[in-house]
Scaffold this active site. Structure first.
Site, PDB file in Angstrom:
ATOM      1  N   CYS A 222     -41.553  41.467  37.777  1.00  0.00           N
ATOM      2  CA  CYS A 222     -42.435  42.074  38.763  1.00  0.00           C
ATOM      3  C   CYS A 222     -41.517  42.871  39.672  1.00  0.00           C
ATOM      4  O   CYS A 222     -40.702  43.657  39.186  1.00  0.00           O
ATOM      5  CB  CYS A 222     -43.273  41.025  39.492  1.00  0.00           C
ATOM      6  SG  CYS A 222     -42.362  39.596  40.105  1.00  0.00           S
ATOM      7  N   SER A 223     -41.587  42.674  40.959  1.00  0.00           N
ATOM      8  CA  SER A 223     -40.670  43.370  41.853  1.00  0.00           C
ATOM      9  C   SER A 223     -39.433  42.514  42.105  1.00  0.00           C
ATOM     10  O   SER A 223     -38.310  42.914  41.819  1.00  0.00           O
ATOM     11  CB  SER A 223     -41.363  43.713  43.172  1.00  0.00           C
ATOM     12  OG  SER A 223     -40.513  44.458  44.009  1.00  0.00           O
ATOM     13  N   GLY A 225     -39.136  39.408  40.704  1.00  0.00           N
ATOM     14  CA  GLY A 225     -38.893  38.572  39.531  1.00  0.00           C
ATOM     15  C   GLY A 225     -39.062  37.099  39.808  1.00  0.00           C
ATOM     16  O   GLY A 225     -38.458  36.264  39.130  1.00  0.00           O
ATOM     17  N   GLY A 227     -42.358  35.601  42.050  1.00  0.00           N
ATOM     18  CA  GLY A 227     -43.732  35.170  42.247  1.00  0.00           C
ATOM     19  C   GLY A 227     -44.610  35.379  41.040  1.00  0.00           C
ATOM     20  O   GLY A 227     -44.958  34.446  40.307  1.00  0.00           O
ATOM     21  N   ARG A 228     -45.007  36.627  40.810  1.00  0.00           N
ATOM     22  CA  ARG A 228     -45.866  36.939  39.666  1.00  0.00           C
ATOM     23  C   ARG A 228     -45.164  36.605  38.351  1.00  0.00           C
ATOM     24  O   ARG A 228     -45.792  36.109  37.412  1.00  0.00           O
ATOM     25  CB  ARG A 228     -46.257  38.427  39.729  1.00  0.00           C
ATOM     26  CG  ARG A 228     -47.198  38.732  40.874  1.00  0.00           C
ATOM     27  CD  ARG A 228     -47.431  40.216  41.060  1.00  0.00           C
ATOM     28  NE  ARG A 228     -46.370  40.863  41.823  1.00  0.00           N
ATOM     29  CZ  ARG A 228     -46.429  42.108  42.305  1.00  0.00           C
ATOM     30  NH1 ARG A 228     -47.521  42.835  42.076  1.00  0.00           N
ATOM     31  NH2 ARG A 228     -45.445  42.627  43.001  1.00  0.00           N
ATOM     32  N   GLN A 269     -44.225  32.002  44.014  1.00  0.00           N
ATOM     33  CA  GLN A 269     -43.732  32.202  45.376  1.00  0.00           C
ATOM     34  C   GLN A 269     -44.693  31.833  46.489  1.00  0.00           C
ATOM     35  O   GLN A 269     -44.280  31.709  47.635  1.00  0.00           O
ATOM     36  CB  GLN A 269     -43.345  33.684  45.539  1.00  0.00           C
ATOM     37  CG  GLN A 269     -42.007  33.891  46.165  1.00  0.00           C
ATOM     38  CD  GLN A 269     -41.561  35.347  46.078  1.00  0.00           C
ATOM     39  OE1 GLN A 269     -42.230  36.195  45.504  1.00  0.00           O
ATOM     40  NE2 GLN A 269     -40.433  35.627  46.664  1.00  0.00           N
TER      41      GLN A 269
END
Length: 312
Positions: A222-223, A225, A227-228, A269
């Protein structure tokens, strides 16, 4: 899978408030595990590597970080902000990575090439809420671009759903050519969750189909790496437990998330992301039971297609 109906009933009865409170236990246990296992983030904090981190407080553990060894001109650094995560089965593993920066796109492709990545799952947009979240590492359809010594051509692009784009990328390095498929999920807000689980479960089913029998890591980013990316890895991990009949009476989503957090800092997260895993796993288990039982033959074709997780 005689345990599954009772586990499903338990999941359905879970109080969302209690799940969010349990997330606090996850966070405190993470600190205990970090200390107990001696997990460190020293390499990511070295001065020459600090600029390669999208977020200064998200560094990979030294014990599970992805080490780059593929040489490229004018760059011999072995660092990238990415971590290996072992899957639920021997031949299943993940690379959980931050979205590349403009200065690390070549390193991103070094990693993909070195570890023979076949499938990428991207869970963020390039720009979210006016902020750059990921440098583009692919090209527009039928166009090519060079990222260091790697030439990337977007050969095919499709949108199987409104929230998913699938790109087939041809990558050339030193006269060798490989194909990499990217599944780009567009409907996942940063630090939030999708409105429903089916889109994510569908995306993972497509990714698993493309991965096939390849034993190379599934690259998820993701951004940051965490949470998502952590949610996606957790759902795929639990899916593998399910289809390989490893779901036991002591099955615990908290245990799965803590296992991931031993390998990638702050995987999953937020409290809402943690609760989303419970909701998605409930859908996963329901679908598994429907496609595994006698009722499945009575479903319409559209209902069968709606059940995305097939009893392997």
């Amino acid at each position: 899978m005689e345990l599954l109906p009772s586990l499903l009933s338990t999941l359905k009865a879970v109080d969302p408030k209690a799940v969010k409170e349990e997330y606090s236990v996850v966070c405190s246990q993470t600190l205990v595990l970090k200390s107990k296992l001696g997990l460190t983030c020293e390499v990511g904090a070295i001065q020459e590597n600090v600029k390669k981190n999208r977020y200064k407080d998200v560094l990979p553990y030294d014990q599970s970080r992805v080490v780059l060894s593929l040489p490229v001109a004018d760059c011999d650094s072995d660092y990238i902000n990415a971590s290996f995560i072992q899957g639920a089965t021997k031949n299943r593993s993940y690379i959980a990575s931050q979205g590349p920066l403009s200065s690390t796109v070549t390193d991103f492709w070094r990693m993909i090439w070195q570890y023979d990545v076949k499938v990428i799952v991207m869970a963020c947009r390039e720009v979210e809420m006016g902020k750059k979240k990921c440098q583009r590492y692919w090209t527009p359809l039928h166009q090519s671009a060079a990222f260091g010594p790697f030439t990337v051509c977007n050969e095919e692009e499709a949108s199987p759903t409104d929230e998913t784009v699938v790109r087939t990328l041809r990558v050339t390095y030193n006269q060798d050519t490989r194909s990499v498929v990217q599944y780009h999920f567009l409907s996942w807000p940063d630090h939030d969750v999708p409105s429903e689980a089916q889109g994510v479960l569908s995306l993972l089913e497509l990714a698993r189909t493309t991965q096939g029998t390849h034993t190379s890591p599934l690259l998820v980013h993701c951004s940051a790496g965490c949470g998502r990316t952590g949610v996606i890895c957790a759902l795929d991990y639990i899916h593998d437990l399910l289809v390989t009949k490893q779901i036991a009476a002591d099955f615990s989503i908290m245990k799965v998330v803590l296992e991931l957090r031993k390998q990638r800092t702050t995987a999953v997260q937020t409290k809402d992301q943690y609760l989303f895993i419970f909701r998605a796993v409930t859908s996963m288990f329901e679908c598994f039971l429907r496609t595994s039982g006698p009722l499945y033959s009575n479903l319409s074709e559209s209902e069968k297609r709606g059940c995305l997780l097939v009893n392997a």
